[in-house]
Design an enzyme around this catalytic site. Structure first.
Site, PDB file in Angstrom:
ATOM      1  N   THR A  68     -11.409  34.426   3.301  1.00  0.00           N
ATOM      2  CA  THR A  68     -11.889  35.689   3.852  1.00  0.00           C
ATOM      3  C   THR A  68     -13.266  35.999   3.280  1.00  0.00           C
ATOM      4  O   THR A  68     -13.504  35.777   2.106  1.00  0.00           O
ATOM      5  CB  THR A  68     -10.921  36.834   3.470  1.00  0.00           C
ATOM      6  OG1 THR A  68      -9.638  36.541   4.003  1.00  0.00           O
ATOM      7  CG2 THR A  68     -11.397  38.172   4.013  1.00  0.00           C
ATOM      8  N   ARG A 113       0.369  38.941  13.407  1.00  0.00           N
ATOM      9  CA  ARG A 113       0.252  39.576  12.088  1.00  0.00           C
ATOM     10  C   ARG A 113      -1.187  40.023  11.828  1.00  0.00           C
ATOM     11  O   ARG A 113      -2.143  39.341  12.164  1.00  0.00           O
ATOM     12  CB  ARG A 113       0.699  38.583  11.009  1.00  0.00           C
ATOM     13  CG  ARG A 113       0.490  39.053   9.558  1.00  0.00           C
ATOM     14  CD  ARG A 113      -0.782  38.522   8.955  1.00  0.00           C
ATOM     15  NE  ARG A 113      -0.892  38.845   7.510  1.00  0.00           N
ATOM     16  CZ  ARG A 113      -1.975  38.632   6.779  1.00  0.00           C
ATOM     17  NH1 ARG A 113      -3.035  38.072   7.351  1.00  0.00           N
ATOM     18  NH2 ARG A 113      -2.004  38.962   5.492  1.00  0.00           N
ATOM     19  N   GLY A 141      -3.676  41.525   8.673  1.00  0.00           N
ATOM     20  CA  GLY A 141      -3.806  41.748   7.234  1.00  0.00           C
ATOM     21  C   GLY A 141      -4.682  42.948   6.929  1.00  0.00           C
ATOM     22  O   GLY A 141      -4.869  43.841   7.759  1.00  0.00           O
ATOM     23  N   ASP A 142      -5.264  42.936   5.734  1.00  0.00           N
ATOM     24  CA  ASP A 142      -6.036  44.109   5.299  1.00  0.00           C
ATOM     25  C   ASP A 142      -7.473  44.116   5.793  1.00  0.00           C
ATOM     26  O   ASP A 142      -8.109  45.176   5.840  1.00  0.00           O
ATOM     27  CB  ASP A 142      -6.042  44.183   3.762  1.00  0.00           C
ATOM     28  CG  ASP A 142      -6.760  42.986   3.136  1.00  0.00           C
ATOM     29  OD1 ASP A 142      -6.366  41.841   3.433  1.00  0.00           O
ATOM     30  OD2 ASP A 142      -7.713  43.195   2.366  1.00  0.00           O
ATOM     31  N   THR A 158     -10.404  40.920  -0.631  1.00  0.00           N
ATOM     32  CA  THR A 158      -9.890  39.618  -0.223  1.00  0.00           C
ATOM     33  C   THR A 158      -8.625  39.326  -1.025  1.00  0.00           C
ATOM     34  O   THR A 158      -8.598  39.481  -2.241  1.00  0.00           O
ATOM     35  CB  THR A 158     -10.915  38.495  -0.447  1.00  0.00           C
ATOM     36  OG1 THR A 158     -10.288  37.228  -0.172  1.00  0.00           O
ATOM     37  CG2 THR A 158     -11.453  38.478  -1.875  1.00  0.00           C
ATOM     38  N   GLY A 159      -7.574  38.921  -0.340  1.00  0.00           N
ATOM     39  CA  GLY A 159      -6.340  38.636  -1.066  1.00  0.00           C
ATOM     40  C   GLY A 159      -5.126  38.678  -0.160  1.00  0.00           C
ATOM     41  O   GLY A 159      -5.231  38.500   1.051  1.00  0.00           O
ATOM     42  N   GLY A 211      -3.008  40.277   2.006  1.00  0.00           N
ATOM     43  CA  GLY A 211      -3.279  41.471   2.784  1.00  0.00           C
ATOM     44  C   GLY A 211      -2.204  42.528   2.791  1.00  0.00           C
ATOM     45  O   GLY A 211      -2.494  43.734   2.760  1.00  0.00           O
TER      46      GLY A 211
END
Length: 357
Positions: free
Chosen positions: A223, A251, A253-254, A274-275, A277
């Protein structure tokens, strides 16, 4: 008596003159300081990430490491040049992210990972710290640079987030060229999906595997994101991603979630996450860092450390952030083995990192 009176008069005259000199001198120093402050160049800077995860030097060839460093430097120099020439923080953020979106090295744009259905679904978001306006897109499959479409949503629509086919219809109406989905195909990302699918088929519980398998959990560290401060004191942030390898059911994510993956506020800071999510959404990581600065009065570094090293891990998640505050202070905080990252300040000093130092 006359002699005493004369001495007293002389004493008072000398004392008064001395005070006038001191006042004049102090006034001159004060004016000089103000003048210096008025002519001082405004600060600016930016910070970027290319994802966080299990990034270990022992697993990285010298040539690949150099490729990442070169691309990070190329990207951040583009944004720095914009800021140095008086450009906006938002322009610096989007143009910097474009460089990383166009590279197959990162899980964004060209290098996006594959879903379970062997497609590429891309997400992105931007936020303007001056207005608190924001734009985001999610689940797009034919947009070469999703960060540009997120900016278009912010600037030229009444909405904050558009998804899937609707986002692409909006893009066409605004003159965006739709690319063939095959543009996002890269062999290494496709093979990564095949390995994850093989792991899944070999496991007793495929649903448990798809959620908690370490390989899948770490397959999203490409990301990309950027946070910037321009010479006018305005902050901006943006994040772009291909999501999680083997993701299902559209799906999200963040990265496209304002407050989780991206947040900017001129009163505090600009953040890109970043990680993992799901946990960054639950912790509202980007906004939480800003809120801690605003309500607790802590520094950017203190806020980021508490959120990334305590709050997110306590939930069970991992990852990192890059951020810059209204005074140009920068932090690059992560709780994983590594995070692709770079920072460049007003003086042109460049810092590039990959592993945990």
């Amino acid at each position: 008596m006359n002699r005493i009176l004369t001495l007293l008069i002389v004493f008072f005259v000398l004392f008064s003159c001395d005070n006038v000199k001191k006042t004049t001198s102090e006034g001159s120093i004060s004016e000089h300081k103000t003048e210096k402050s008025d002519t001082e160049e405004p600060t600016f800077g930016l910070v970027i990430h290319g994802g966080a995860g299990t990034i270990l030097k022992k697993n990285m060839s010298d040539s690949l490491e150099n490729a990442y460093k070169q691309k990070l430097e190329e990207a951040i120099r583009v944004g720095h040049e914009i800021l140095k020439n008086g450009g906006t923080a938002m322009e610096a953020v989007t143009k910097t992210i474009n460089i990383m979106e166009d590279s197959p090295l990162f899980n964004a744009g060209k290098g996006a990972v594959f879903t379970h259905e062997e497609t590429n679904e891309l997400d992105a978001s931007v936020m303007d710290g001056a207005t608190l306006n924001a734009g985001a897109v999610t689940g797009v499959t034919r947009i070469k640079n999703p960060i540009d479409l997120a900016l278009e949503v912010m600037n030229n629509s009444p909405h904050v987030m558009l998804a899937g086919e609707g986002a692409e219809i909006f893009a066409q109406e605004k003159g965006f060229e739709l690319v063939d989905p095959y543009y996002f195909y890269t062999e290494n990302r496709f093979q990564s999906l095949q390995r994850v699918k093989q792991k899944e088929s070999n496991s007793i519980s495929s649903s448990s595997s798809s959620t908690f398998d370490p390989y899948i959990k770490d397959s999203k560290f490409g990301t990309v994101g950027c946070a910037a401060l321009d010479k006018n004191g305005n902050l901006a942030a943006g994040t772009s991603t291909g999501g999680m390898t083997n993701k299902r059911w559209n799906r999200i994510g963040d990265a496209p979630i304002i407050g989780a993956g991206t947040y900017a506020n001129n009163a505090t800071c600009a953040v890109s996450s970043t990680g993992w999510g799901e946990y960054f959404i639950r912790a509202m990581v980007a906004h939480d860092i800003s809120a801690m600065m605003e309500y607790k009065g802590v520094s950017l570094k203190e806020a980021a450390k508490e959120v990334i090293q305590e709050k997110v891990p306590n939930l069970g998640g991992n990852g990192g952030i890059v951020a810059i505050d209204k005074d140009g202070n920068v932090t690059m905080e992560f709780n994983t083995a590594g995070m692709y990252r770079a920072h460049m300040n007003a003086e042109g000093e460049l810092v590039i990192g990959i592993y945990k130092d």
